[in-house]
Design a protein around this motif. Structure first.
Motif, PDB file in Angstrom:
ATOM      1  N   LYS A  10       0.663  -1.104   0.176  1.00 39.46           N
ATOM      2  CA  LYS A  10       0.286  -0.081   0.289  1.00 39.46           C
ATOM      3  C   LYS A  10       0.794   1.374  -0.091  1.00 39.46           C
ATOM      4  O   LYS A  10       0.265   2.285  -0.522  1.00 39.46           O
ATOM      5  N   ASN A  74      -7.937  -3.846  -4.939  1.00 39.09           N
ATOM      6  CA  ASN A  74      -8.639  -3.354  -4.606  1.00 39.09           C
ATOM      7  C   ASN A  74      -8.375  -2.488  -3.049  1.00 39.09           C
ATOM      8  O   ASN A  74      -8.338  -1.532  -2.608  1.00 39.09           O
ATOM      9  N   SER A  75      -7.046  -3.403  -2.948  1.00 43.99           N
ATOM     10  CA  SER A  75      -6.537  -3.429  -1.481  1.00 43.99           C
ATOM     11  C   SER A  75      -5.439  -2.516  -1.698  1.00 43.99           C
ATOM     12  O   SER A  75      -4.540  -1.836  -1.040  1.00 43.99           O
ATOM     13  N   HIS A 103      -2.149 -12.477  -8.571  1.00 44.76           N
ATOM     14  CA  HIS A 103      -3.631 -12.406  -7.864  1.00 44.76           C
ATOM     15  C   HIS A 103      -3.586 -13.569  -6.651  1.00 44.76           C
ATOM     16  O   HIS A 103      -4.185 -12.924  -5.803  1.00 44.76           O
ATOM     17  N   THR A 107      -4.141 -13.371  -2.965  1.00 39.82           N
ATOM     18  CA  THR A 107      -4.884 -13.333  -1.828  1.00 39.82           C
ATOM     19  C   THR A 107      -5.029 -14.785  -0.469  1.00 39.82           C
ATOM     20  O   THR A 107      -4.734 -14.980   0.001  1.00 39.82           O
ATOM     21  N   VAL A 110      -1.632 -13.797   2.285  1.00 43.39           N
ATOM     22  CA  VAL A 110      -2.754 -12.340   2.695  1.00 43.39           C
ATOM     23  C   VAL A 110      -3.509 -14.030   3.836  1.00 43.39           C
ATOM     24  O   VAL A 110      -3.648 -13.894   5.153  1.00 43.39           O
ATOM     25  N   CYS A 111      -4.227 -14.917   3.283  1.00 44.41           N
ATOM     26  CA  CYS A 111      -5.347 -15.920   3.989  1.00 44.41           C
ATOM     27  C   CYS A 111      -4.474 -16.172   5.041  1.00 44.41           C
ATOM     28  O   CYS A 111      -5.014 -17.401   5.769  1.00 44.41           O
TER      29      CYS A 111
ATOM     30  N   TYR B  40     -10.165  -8.088   7.594  1.00 42.29           N
ATOM     31  CA  TYR B  40      -8.668  -7.350   6.411  1.00 42.29           C
ATOM     32  C   TYR B  40      -8.447  -8.395   5.457  1.00 42.29           C
ATOM     33  O   TYR B  40      -7.814  -8.122   4.583  1.00 42.29           O
ATOM     34  N   ARG B  41      -7.839 -10.135   5.533  1.00 38.23           N
ATOM     35  CA  ARG B  41      -7.601 -10.719   4.504  1.00 38.23           C
ATOM     36  C   ARG B  41      -8.730 -11.767   3.993  1.00 38.23           C
ATOM     37  O   ARG B  41      -8.748 -11.226   2.840  1.00 38.23           O
ATOM     38  N   GLU B  44      -9.834  -9.222   0.836  1.00 36.42           N
ATOM     39  CA  GLU B  44      -8.712  -9.402  -0.176  1.00 36.42           C
ATOM     40  C   GLU B  44      -8.665  -9.978  -1.098  1.00 36.42           C
ATOM     41  O   GLU B  44      -9.015 -10.790  -2.398  1.00 36.42           O
ATOM     42  N   ARG B  45      -9.576 -11.206  -0.947  1.00 33.29           N
ATOM     43  CA  ARG B  45     -10.442 -12.456  -1.239  1.00 33.29           C
ATOM     44  C   ARG B  45     -11.746 -11.664  -1.784  1.00 33.29           C
ATOM     45  O   ARG B  45     -11.916 -12.085  -3.409  1.00 33.29           O
ATOM     46  N   THR B  47     -12.830  -9.550  -2.912  1.00 37.50           N
ATOM     47  CA  THR B  47     -13.219  -7.794  -4.065  1.00 37.50           C
ATOM     48  C   THR B  47     -12.028  -8.904  -5.138  1.00 37.50           C
ATOM     49  O   THR B  47     -11.968  -7.746  -5.849  1.00 37.50           O
ATOM     50  N   ARG B  48     -11.414  -9.912  -5.620  1.00 38.34           N
ATOM     51  CA  ARG B  48     -10.663 -10.256  -6.072  1.00 38.34           C
ATOM     52  C   ARG B  48     -11.252  -9.861  -7.809  1.00 38.34           C
ATOM     53  O   ARG B  48     -10.490  -9.780  -8.120  1.00 38.34           O
ATOM     54  N   VAL B  50     -13.523  -8.596  -8.026  1.00 33.01           N
ATOM     55  CA  VAL B  50     -14.804  -7.390  -8.928  1.00 33.01           C
ATOM     56  C   VAL B  50     -14.266  -5.617  -8.625  1.00 33.01           C
ATOM     57  O   VAL B  50     -13.014  -5.955  -8.874  1.00 33.01           O
ATOM     58  N   SER B 126     -10.851  -0.459   6.360  1.00 34.00           N
ATOM     59  CA  SER B 126      -9.415  -0.023   6.375  1.00 34.00           C
ATOM     60  C   SER B 126      -8.512  -0.761   5.359  1.00 34.00           C
ATOM     61  O   SER B 126      -7.978  -0.420   4.666  1.00 34.00           O
ATOM     62  N   ASN B 127      -8.575  -2.385   4.527  1.00 31.43           N
ATOM     63  CA  ASN B 127      -8.073  -3.012   3.736  1.00 31.43           C
ATOM     64  C   ASN B 127      -8.438  -1.749   2.022  1.00 31.43           C
ATOM     65  O   ASN B 127      -7.500  -1.986   1.515  1.00 31.43           O
ATOM     66  N   LEU B 128      -9.634  -1.349   2.562  1.00 33.99           N
ATOM     67  CA  LEU B 128     -10.113  -1.077   1.350  1.00 33.99           C
ATOM     68  C   LEU B 128      -9.471   0.472   1.122  1.00 33.99           C
ATOM     69  O   LEU B 128      -9.908   1.403   0.355  1.00 33.99           O
TER      70      LEU B 128
END
Lengths: 138, 153
Positions: A10, A74-75, A103, A107, A110-111, B40-41, B44-45, B47-48, B50, B126-128
């Motif tokens: 970010k 998006n983040s 991507h 993701t 991150v998980c 937060y995590r 991320e998934r 909005t992949r 979107v 927050s992540n967005l």
């Protein structure tokens, strides 16, 4: 054949960088850094325009030897891919597929509960998958 | 149905675990934080696939529809905003409260069942890139109202 995949956080801090040619890593890193300005520009100007809805930004710029492509989630995580100009096997669609896979890998990373968001990505699994992605396309 | 109950049970256990381990029974900080990291995590998934969000309102709409549907199997009933960074999300049958019978005694216990969701929403936003404060308000079980205040600057 040079090939570089970078994940930028970010706040524009590098989270991960992989190159196929270790000797030219520094040079490739410069390209990635230069690309960040273009990414920022594209994200601001493109605001409101219908085509900017896509996460894939397309080719950011090209130099004599390299082509640089960008992708922003998006983040606000940025993915940068640098490839050789002479590499004609990689077309728009292939680059798109690389970003999509990257991507997906990100993701998943991150998980992982052991990953603290914002830290460097040091997982072996992630690294192996990205290396595979690179070797499959060089 | 059987799949949905698993999440409800897990949530109930997390609530019990967090509150039994802390000295203060009203300490909801841990619960909220678990929600924050999860949100937060998770976002991320989610909005992949979107497209990029145009503005804050679009992000909020995503939270109220897609995000809510995925977690609570329903959309929120109402989203209101004053256009100055204050959003009120109303859910008339909030999933974690539907199994509790309505009553004043039960109402006292309500806060611990909404703390996780407050964190979840805060983490996702927050992540967005939206820094916010999320609080919840329960007047009658099982209705719940979430106040999202965006901190600008």
């Amino acid at each position: 054949m040079a090939f570089c995949i970078a994940v930028i956080g970010k706040d524009n801090a590098p989270l991960y960088l992989a190159t196929s040619d270790v000797e030219r890593e520094l040079d490739l890193q410069y390209h990635v850094h230069a690309a960040l300005d273009v990414v920022e520009e594209k994200c601001v100007i493109g605001k409101g325009a219908p085509e900017s809805k896509e996460l894939y930004l397309g080719q950011l710029f090209s130099t004599e030897n390299h082509k640089i492509y960008g992708f922003v989630t998006n983040s606000k995580i940025k993915f940068i891919v640098v490839i050789d100009s002479s590499n004609i096997a990689l077309r728009e669609n292939e680059v798109r597929a690389i970003f999509r896979n990257l991507h997906m890998l990100y993701t998943d990373a991150v998980c992982n509960p052991f990953y603290i968001p914002g830290e460097q990505l040091t997982f072996k699994k992630f690294d192996r998958a990205v290396q595979k992605l690179m070797s499959g396309n060089v | 149905m059987s799949e949905e109950i698993v999440f409800d049970c897990l949530h109930a256990e997390i609530v019990n675990y967090c509150l039994n381990n802390s000295k203060d029974q009203n300490d909801l900080g841990t619960l909220e934080y678990i929600g924050f990291t999860t949100g937060y995590r998770l976002i991320e998934r989610l909005t992949r696939d979107v497209g990029r969000f145009k503005d804050e309102l679009e992000t909020m709409k995503f939270i109220c529809t897609d995000f809510w549907t995925l977690i609570y199997k329903k959309q929120v009933d109402n989203l209101r905003t004053n256009n100055y960074g204050m959003y009120v999300v109303q859910d008339k049958a909030f999933r974690f409260l539907t199994r509790i019978s309505p009553g004043s005694k039960q109402l006292e216990q309500a806060p611990k069942f909404v703390a996780f969701t407050c964190g979840l929403v805060r983490g996702a936003l927050s992540n967005l890139g939206i820094n916010s404060t999320v609080t919840a308000e329960v007047q009658t079980i099982p209705a719940c109202r979430f106040h999202i205040e965006v901190n600008r600057g």
